[in-house]
Design a protein around this motif. Sequence first.
Motif, PDB file in Angstrom:
ATOM      1  N   ASP A  36       0.837  -1.206   0.000  1.00 38.82           N
ATOM      2  CA  ASP A  36       0.000   0.000   0.000  1.00 38.82           C
ATOM      3  C   ASP A  36       0.868   1.250   0.000  1.00 38.82           C
ATOM      4  O   ASP A  36       0.580   2.217  -0.708  1.00 38.82           O
ATOM      5  N   LYS A  37       1.931   1.223   0.778  1.00 43.07           N
ATOM      6  CA  LYS A  37       2.856   2.361   0.820  1.00 43.07           C
ATOM      7  C   LYS A  37       3.490   2.569  -0.559  1.00 43.07           C
ATOM      8  O   LYS A  37       3.552   3.689  -1.059  1.00 43.07           O
ATOM      9  N   GLU A  38       3.929   1.469  -1.183  1.00 46.26           N
ATOM     10  CA  GLU A  38       4.517   1.549  -2.522  1.00 46.26           C
ATOM     11  C   GLU A  38       3.497   2.109  -3.513  1.00 46.26           C
ATOM     12  O   GLU A  38       3.831   2.964  -4.342  1.00 46.26           O
ATOM     13  N   MET A  39       2.255   1.660  -3.409  1.00 45.14           N
ATOM     14  CA  MET A  39       1.196   2.111  -4.307  1.00 45.14           C
ATOM     15  C   MET A  39       1.003   3.622  -4.192  1.00 45.14           C
ATOM     16  O   MET A  39       0.927   4.330  -5.201  1.00 45.14           O
ATOM     17  N   ILE A  40       0.958   4.145  -2.969  1.00 44.49           N
ATOM     18  CA  ILE A  40       0.788   5.579  -2.754  1.00 44.49           C
ATOM     19  C   ILE A  40       1.976   6.347  -3.322  1.00 44.49           C
ATOM     20  O   ILE A  40       1.808   7.373  -3.984  1.00 44.49           O
ATOM     21  N   GLU A  41       3.176   5.869  -3.048  1.00 44.31           N
ATOM     22  CA  GLU A  41       4.376   6.545  -3.542  1.00 44.31           C
ATOM     23  C   GLU A  41       4.398   6.561  -5.072  1.00 44.31           C
ATOM     24  O   GLU A  41       4.733   7.582  -5.678  1.00 44.31           O
ATOM     25  N   LYS A  44       1.901   9.097  -6.304  1.00 40.01           N
ATOM     26  CA  LYS A  44       2.436  10.454  -6.135  1.00 40.01           C
ATOM     27  C   LYS A  44       3.434  10.796  -7.246  1.00 40.01           C
ATOM     28  O   LYS A  44       3.561  11.955  -7.617  1.00 40.01           O
ATOM     29  N   LEU A  45       4.120   9.776  -7.766  1.00 39.65           N
ATOM     30  CA  LEU A  45       5.079   9.987  -8.851  1.00 39.65           C
ATOM     31  C   LEU A  45       4.407  10.068 -10.219  1.00 39.65           C
ATOM     32  O   LEU A  45       5.061  10.303 -11.230  1.00 39.65           O
ATOM     33  N   GLY A  46       3.082   9.827 -10.263  1.00 35.90           N
ATOM     34  CA  GLY A  46       2.335   9.972 -11.504  1.00 35.90           C
ATOM     35  C   GLY A  46       2.031   8.692 -12.240  1.00 35.90           C
ATOM     36  O   GLY A  46       1.528   8.727 -13.366  1.00 35.90           O
ATOM     37  N   PHE A  47       2.302   7.544 -11.626  1.00 36.69           N
ATOM     38  CA  PHE A  47       1.985   6.268 -12.268  1.00 36.69           C
ATOM     39  C   PHE A  47       0.473   6.074 -12.296  1.00 36.69           C
ATOM     40  O   PHE A  47      -0.242   6.474 -11.371  1.00 36.69           O
ATOM     41  N   SER A  48      -0.022   5.450 -13.354  1.00 36.92           N
ATOM     42  CA  SER A  48      -1.453   5.159 -13.470  1.00 36.92           C
ATOM     43  C   SER A  48      -1.784   3.897 -12.663  1.00 36.92           C
ATOM     44  O   SER A  48      -0.881   3.133 -12.289  1.00 36.92           O
ATOM     45  N   SER A  49      -3.063   3.676 -12.439  1.00 35.76           N
ATOM     46  CA  SER A  49      -3.496   2.452 -11.753  1.00 35.76           C
ATOM     47  C   SER A  49      -3.060   1.221 -12.530  1.00 35.76           C
ATOM     48  O   SER A  49      -2.653   0.216 -11.952  1.00 35.76           O
ATOM     49  N   TRP A  50      -3.124   1.294 -13.849  1.00 29.71           N
ATOM     50  CA  TRP A  50      -2.704   0.177 -14.688  1.00 29.71           C
ATOM     51  C   TRP A  50      -1.212  -0.116 -14.494  1.00 29.71           C
ATOM     52  O   TRP A  50      -0.814  -1.268 -14.327  1.00 29.71           O
ATOM     53  N   GLU A  51      -0.387   0.950 -14.492  1.00 30.90           N
ATOM     54  CA  GLU A  51       1.060   0.775 -14.326  1.00 30.90           C
ATOM     55  C   GLU A  51       1.401   0.220 -12.940  1.00 30.90           C
ATOM     56  O   GLU A  51       2.248  -0.667 -12.806  1.00 30.90           O
ATOM     57  N   ILE A  52       0.721   0.731 -11.921  1.00 33.73           N
ATOM     58  CA  ILE A  52       0.960   0.245 -10.558  1.00 33.73           C
ATOM     59  C   ILE A  52       0.544  -1.220 -10.451  1.00 33.73           C
ATOM     60  O   ILE A  52       1.237  -2.027  -9.843  1.00 33.73           O
ATOM     61  N   ARG A  66      -8.118  -0.579  -3.650  1.00 32.00           N
ATOM     62  CA  ARG A  66      -7.233  -0.352  -2.500  1.00 32.00           C
ATOM     63  C   ARG A  66      -7.036   1.135  -2.240  1.00 32.00           C
ATOM     64  O   ARG A  66      -7.020   1.578  -1.097  1.00 32.00           O
ATOM     65  N   MET A  67      -6.907   1.930  -3.320  1.00 36.73           N
ATOM     66  CA  MET A  67      -6.748   3.385  -3.165  1.00 36.73           C
ATOM     67  C   MET A  67      -7.999   3.987  -2.505  1.00 36.73           C
ATOM     68  O   MET A  67      -7.888   4.848  -1.639  1.00 36.73           O
ATOM     69  N   GLN A  68      -9.168   3.517  -2.902  1.00 39.18           N
ATOM     70  CA  GLN A  68     -10.405   4.031  -2.304  1.00 39.18           C
ATOM     71  C   GLN A  68     -10.465   3.694  -0.826  1.00 39.18           C
ATOM     72  O   GLN A  68     -10.880   4.511  -0.006  1.00 39.18           O
ATOM     73  N   GLY A  69     -10.049   2.493  -0.456  1.00 41.62           N
ATOM     74  CA  GLY A  69     -10.020   2.114   0.951  1.00 41.62           C
ATOM     75  C   GLY A  69      -9.086   3.012   1.765  1.00 41.62           C
ATOM     76  O   GLY A  69      -9.420   3.425   2.881  1.00 41.62           O
ATOM     77  N   ILE A  70      -7.937   3.334   1.188  1.00 38.37           N
ATOM     78  CA  ILE A  70      -6.991   4.225   1.872  1.00 38.37           C
ATOM     79  C   ILE A  70      -7.578   5.622   1.978  1.00 38.37           C
ATOM     80  O   ILE A  70      -7.490   6.268   3.031  1.00 38.37           O
ATOM     81  N   ARG A  71      -8.210   6.105   0.904  1.00 35.63           N
ATOM     82  CA  ARG A  71      -8.858   7.431   0.954  1.00 35.63           C
ATOM     83  C   ARG A  71      -9.916   7.475   2.055  1.00 35.63           C
ATOM     84  O   ARG A  71     -10.021   8.458   2.786  1.00 35.63           O
TER      85      ARG A  71
END
Length: 80
Positions: A36-41, A44-52, A66-71
Amino acid sequence: MAFISENEQFFETADNKDFTKDIEMQMIVNSLPGQDKEMIELKKLGFSSWEIGKIQGVSASAIRTRMQGIRNRLDKVFHK
Protein backbone atom coordinates in the motif's frame (compact mmCIF):
# COMPACT_ATOMS: atom_id res chain seq x y z
CA MET A 1 -4.10 38.07 28.81
CA ALA A 2 -1.97 34.97 28.27
CA PHE A 3 1.46 35.17 26.71
CA ILE A 4 1.86 33.26 23.44
CA SER A 5 5.39 32.40 22.41
CA GLU A 6 6.64 32.87 18.86
CA ASN A 7 6.68 29.08 18.43
CA GLU A 8 3.02 28.80 19.46
CA GLN A 9 2.09 31.63 17.09
CA PHE A 10 4.00 29.86 14.30
CA PHE A 11 1.91 26.72 14.75
CA GLU A 12 -1.37 28.64 14.77
CA THR A 13 -1.10 30.05 11.24
CA ALA A 14 -3.23 28.63 8.42
CA ASP A 15 -0.17 27.58 6.42
CA ASN A 16 1.14 25.62 9.35
CA LYS A 17 -2.17 23.86 9.86
CA ASP A 18 -1.77 22.57 6.31
CA PHE A 19 1.84 21.66 7.13
CA THR A 20 0.64 19.71 10.17
CA LYS A 21 -1.88 17.83 8.02
CA ASP A 22 0.89 17.03 5.54
CA ILE A 23 3.01 15.60 8.35
CA GLU A 24 0.08 13.57 9.68
CA MET A 25 -0.63 12.24 6.18
CA GLN A 26 3.01 11.23 5.69
CA MET A 27 2.98 9.45 9.06
CA ILE A 28 -0.12 7.52 8.01
CA VAL A 29 1.41 6.61 4.64
CA ASN A 30 4.58 5.45 6.41
CA SER A 31 2.50 3.20 8.66
CA LEU A 32 0.79 1.42 5.73
CA PRO A 33 1.75 -2.13 4.76
CA GLY A 34 4.53 -2.36 2.15
CA GLN A 35 2.44 -2.74 -1.00
CA ASP A 36 0.00 0.00 0.00
CA LYS A 37 2.86 2.36 0.82
CA GLU A 38 4.52 1.55 -2.52
CA MET A 39 1.20 2.11 -4.31
CA ILE A 40 0.79 5.58 -2.75
CA GLU A 41 4.38 6.54 -3.54
CA LEU A 42 3.99 5.40 -7.17
CA LYS A 43 0.72 7.32 -7.48
CA LYS A 44 2.44 10.45 -6.13
CA LEU A 45 5.08 9.99 -8.85
CA GLY A 46 2.34 9.97 -11.50
CA PHE A 47 1.99 6.27 -12.27
CA SER A 48 -1.45 5.16 -13.47
CA SER A 49 -3.50 2.45 -11.75
CA TRP A 50 -2.70 0.18 -14.69
CA GLU A 51 1.06 0.78 -14.33
CA ILE A 52 0.96 0.24 -10.56
CA GLY A 53 -1.04 -2.93 -11.07
CA LYS A 54 1.57 -4.25 -13.50
CA ILE A 55 4.35 -3.50 -10.99
CA GLN A 56 2.48 -5.14 -8.12
CA GLY A 57 1.04 -8.02 -10.13
CA VAL A 58 -2.64 -7.13 -9.67
CA SER A 59 -5.34 -5.57 -11.83
CA ALA A 60 -5.88 -1.83 -12.20
CA SER A 61 -9.30 -2.39 -10.63
CA ALA A 62 -7.66 -3.88 -7.52
CA ILE A 63 -5.40 -0.84 -7.28
CA ARG A 64 -8.36 1.54 -7.54
CA THR A 65 -10.23 -0.43 -4.86
CA ARG A 66 -7.23 -0.35 -2.50
CA MET A 67 -6.75 3.38 -3.17
CA GLN A 68 -10.40 4.03 -2.30
CA GLY A 69 -10.02 2.11 0.95
CA ILE A 70 -6.99 4.22 1.87
CA ARG A 71 -8.86 7.43 0.95
CA ASN A 72 -11.73 6.36 3.22
CA ARG A 73 -9.35 5.74 6.13
CA LEU A 74 -7.64 9.10 5.60
CA ASP A 75 -11.01 10.84 5.37
CA LYS A 76 -11.95 9.42 8.79
CA VAL A 77 -8.68 10.71 10.27
CA PHE A 78 -8.92 14.21 8.81
CA HIS A 79 -12.65 14.78 9.18
CA LYS A 80 -13.26 13.61 12.72
